[in-house]
Design a protein around this motif. Structure first.
Motif, short mmCIF file in Angstrom:
data_model
loop_
_atom_site.label_atom_id
_atom_site.label_comp_id
_atom_site.label_asym_id
_atom_site.label_seq_id
_atom_site.Cartn_x
_atom_site.Cartn_y
_atom_site.Cartn_z
N GLY A 152 -22.71 -29.62 -36.92
CA GLY A 152 -23.27 -30.85 -36.37
C GLY A 152 -24.15 -30.59 -35.16
N ALA A 153 -23.70 -29.68 -34.28
CA ALA A 153 -24.47 -29.36 -33.09
C ALA A 153 -25.77 -28.63 -33.42
CB ALA A 153 -23.62 -28.52 -32.13
N ILE A 154 -25.77 -27.83 -34.50
CA ILE A 154 -26.99 -27.15 -34.94
C ILE A 154 -27.95 -28.15 -35.57
CG2 ILE A 154 -27.91 -25.54 -36.67
CD1 ILE A 154 -25.38 -23.83 -36.18
N PRO A 272 -32.75 -21.90 -29.83
CA PRO A 272 -31.65 -21.54 -28.94
C PRO A 272 -30.31 -22.16 -29.35
CG PRO A 272 -33.59 -22.02 -27.65
CD PRO A 272 -33.91 -22.38 -29.07
N PHE A 273 -30.33 -23.45 -29.73
CA PHE A 273 -29.09 -24.09 -30.14
C PHE A 273 -28.56 -23.49 -31.45
CE2 PHE A 273 -27.83 -28.30 -28.08
CZ PHE A 273 -28.16 -27.83 -26.82
N PHE A 274 -29.47 -23.11 -32.33
CA PHE A 274 -29.04 -22.47 -33.58
C PHE A 274 -28.29 -21.18 -33.27
CE2 PHE A 274 -29.75 -19.40 -37.00
CZ PHE A 274 -29.24 -20.11 -38.09
N VAL A 275 -28.83 -20.36 -32.37
CA VAL A 275 -28.18 -19.10 -32.01
C VAL A 275 -26.81 -19.36 -31.38
CG1 VAL A 275 -28.32 -17.08 -30.47
CG2 VAL A 275 -30.35 -17.83 -31.75
N ILE A 276 -26.76 -20.29 -30.43
CA ILE A 276 -25.51 -20.59 -29.74
C ILE A 276 -24.44 -21.06 -30.71
CG2 ILE A 276 -24.39 -22.19 -28.10
CD1 ILE A 276 -27.06 -22.10 -26.49
N TYR A 277 -24.79 -22.00 -31.57
CA TYR A 277 -23.76 -22.63 -32.39
C TYR A 277 -23.48 -21.88 -33.69
CZ TYR A 277 -23.63 -26.25 -28.93
OH TYR A 277 -23.47 -26.91 -27.74
N ILE A 278 -24.38 -21.00 -34.12
CA ILE A 278 -24.03 -20.15 -35.25
C ILE A 278 -23.02 -19.10 -34.80
CG2 ILE A 278 -25.73 -18.26 -35.14
CD1 ILE A 278 -24.87 -20.25 -38.29
N LEU A 279 -23.16 -18.63 -33.55
CA LEU A 279 -22.15 -17.75 -32.98
C LEU A 279 -20.81 -18.49 -32.83
CD1 LEU A 279 -24.25 -15.89 -30.24
CD2 LEU A 279 -23.20 -14.86 -32.27
N ALA A 280 -20.90 -19.75 -32.41
CA ALA A 280 -19.68 -20.56 -32.29
C ALA A 280 -18.99 -20.73 -33.63
CB ALA A 280 -20.02 -21.92 -31.67
N ILE A 332 -28.91 -17.31 -23.40
CA ILE A 332 -28.57 -18.00 -24.64
C ILE A 332 -27.48 -17.24 -25.40
CG2 ILE A 332 -29.48 -18.55 -26.95
CD1 ILE A 332 -32.17 -19.20 -25.45
N CYS A 333 -27.61 -15.93 -25.49
CA CYS A 333 -26.61 -15.13 -26.22
C CYS A 333 -25.25 -15.14 -25.52
CB CYS A 333 -27.11 -13.70 -26.39
SG CYS A 333 -28.48 -13.54 -27.56
N LEU A 334 -25.25 -15.12 -24.19
CA LEU A 334 -23.99 -15.19 -23.46
C LEU A 334 -23.31 -16.54 -23.62
CD1 LEU A 334 -24.85 -13.30 -20.14
CD2 LEU A 334 -23.35 -12.52 -21.99
N ILE A 335 -24.11 -17.62 -23.60
CA ILE A 335 -23.54 -18.95 -23.88
C ILE A 335 -22.98 -18.98 -25.30
CG2 ILE A 335 -24.05 -21.41 -24.15
CD1 ILE A 335 -26.20 -21.07 -21.97
N GLY A 336 -23.71 -18.38 -26.25
CA GLY A 336 -23.23 -18.30 -27.62
C GLY A 336 -21.93 -17.53 -27.73
N LEU A 337 -21.82 -16.43 -26.96
CA LEU A 337 -20.58 -15.65 -26.95
C LEU A 337 -19.43 -16.49 -26.39
CD1 LEU A 337 -19.38 -12.81 -27.49
CD2 LEU A 337 -19.88 -12.28 -25.08
N GLY A 338 -19.72 -17.22 -25.31
CA GLY A 338 -18.70 -18.10 -24.74
C GLY A 338 -18.29 -19.19 -25.71
#
Length: 433
Positions: A152-154, A272-280, A332-338
């Motif tokens: 949903g977030a992506i 950026p949101f795609f990267v963050i939330y695909i990691l999530a 962005i990657c660190l937020i994605g990791l978090g």
């Protein structure tokens, strides 16, 4: 594969509907965060104005978590879930009716209704998972539907970027989309859902598998909502849910942070949101899978869940570095990791309630925990909005520092409150080992 065919897999149809509902929930919830920099310019909001709108959502979410969790336990999963999704869909669409002259009050009112309705999603979904999956599979099943939060977030930034102009034209349309999706979900839910023990499409073998580690069958007698309040296990779960404030920080303030720090706008926020939330997403699925692997190796549920939570807390630590890096993509990657670590944490935290409490109390406990998480988010929004207006972007330094370090501290406190995770019977008494 042959074992799955023999047992049957109707439970995964139910899980697919949980994923669909959670996707709608987070698409609806995420839209305002994606459009926040644009809406702020259109309506002249300060950081405090935006924080107050977010607080309105969380106040309703906190109230809803207390009332909706108990209501879902009382009404049952089928009716309770429909009530929840119906409420949030109506108020989600009402965002589009807000006019500039009363934008802060209007958005706050719409967010309040949205928050109250959306508060029912996770109590209903966790209760459904407890009804349809044995304990050894619950964290993985929870990880799968919890991963839908990221879907949903992506989807939100892609839909917003496609429909909404940089000047804000067409901003109302994304808020209207979820109404049609919700109507489709209700239709499918009504056709599909019954409890597994009375469902005509569930084989005897699948029902045996679902109930394989449930112990004695529960009675239909309802537990008073207040009965779980005095249990340490309830407050251990609630304490673990304080970390919801971190997830909401990513969700509602992430686009603002990237806009103000790295000039990311509504047209280029999608990647950026795609990267963050695909990691999530990956974190949610792997986190749920990992504790299941440990249980299958013979570890106790207590050890498996807590070691997985420890791994999550360690993975999340580097997010504290985000506010002091000059690299957009490193941030962005660190937020994605978090976010990945949080979703793995969340998948296991949700199962704590169904691991310890009887099924008929699960939604109430999840509701209390969600209320505590919402209150933590309210305090975080209030403090961050005030600091950003007074001290500028240095406020983000403290936000990311807390986001990176709080999980390990909270895990230690959870262990003190609930060192053994001994299950409770249907009368909330400890089950003798």
């Amino acid at each position: 594969m042959s074992e799955t065919k023999k047992i049957g897999n109707y439970r995964y149809r139910i899980l697919a509907l949980l994923m669909f509902a959670t996707t709608i929930n987070y698409f609806d919830r995420s839209i305002i965060g994606v459009m926040a920099p644009t809406l702020e310019k259109m309506f002249g909001w300060t950081n405090t104005d935006y924080a107050n709108i977010m607080i309105s959502f969380k106040v309703a979410y906190a109230i809803g978590m207390l009332s909706m969790g108990g209501l879902i336990d009382k009404l049952g999963t089928k009716k309770g879930y429909i009530l929840s999704i119906g409420l949030w869909s109506v108020f989600g669409m009402l965002h589009a009716a807000v006019r500039p002259a009363f934008s802060v009050i209007g958005f706050a009112a719409a967010r309040f209704g949205l928050g109250f309705g959306e508060s029912g999603n996770f109590p209903a979904a966790i209760k459904t998972t407890a009804e349809w999956f044995p304990k050894k599979d619950r964290a993985f099943a929870t990880g799968l539907f919890n991963a839908a939060t990221s879907i949903g977030a992506i989807a939100a930034p892609f839909v917003v970027g496609w429909i909404v102009h940089e000047n804000g034209k067409n901003w109302q349309i994304p808020f209207l989309i979820t109404g049609a999706l919700s109507a489709l979900w209700v239709f499918l839910w009504l056709r599909t859902y019954k409890k597994p023990e009375v469902h005509p499409d569930v084989s005897k073998e699948e029902l045996t598998y679902i109930q394989s580690d449930s112990g004695k069958a529960e009675s239909e007698e309802k537990l008073p909502w207040k009965s779980v309040l005095g249990k340490r296990q309830t407050w251990a779960f609630a304490l673990a849910k304080v970390t919801d404030a971190v997830w909401w920080f990513y969700l509602f303030w992430g686009a603002k942070f990237l806009a103000e720090t790295f000039d990311v706008n509504i047209k280029n926020i999608a990647l950026p949101f795609f990267v963050i939330y695909i990691l999530a997403d990956g974190g949610s699925i792997l986190g749920g899978y990992l504790s299941g692997v440990f249980i299958r190796k013979g570890w106790s549920v207590n050890k498996a869940r807590k070691i997985t939570l420890l791994i999550c807390g360690l993975i999340i630590l580097p997010v504290a570095y985000v506010a002091i890096t000059d690299s957009k993509w490193l941030a962005i990657c660190l937020i994605g990791l978090g976010a990945a670590g949080h979703q793995a944490w969340s998948a296991n935290i949700f199962t704590l309630a169904s691991d310890v409490f009887p099924k008929k109390a699960t939604a109430s406990v999840v509701g209390i925990g969600g209320m505590v998480g919402a209150v933590a988010g309210i305090l975080a929004d209030y403090l961050l909005g005030s600091v950003l207006d007074q001290a500028g972007n240095t406020g983000y330094f403290w936000a990311f520092l807390v986001a990176g370090s709080c999980y390990l501290i909270i895990l230690g406190l959870v262990h003190l409150l609930m060192p053994k995770m001994t299950p409770l019977d249907e009368n909330l008494n400890l089950i003798e080992e």
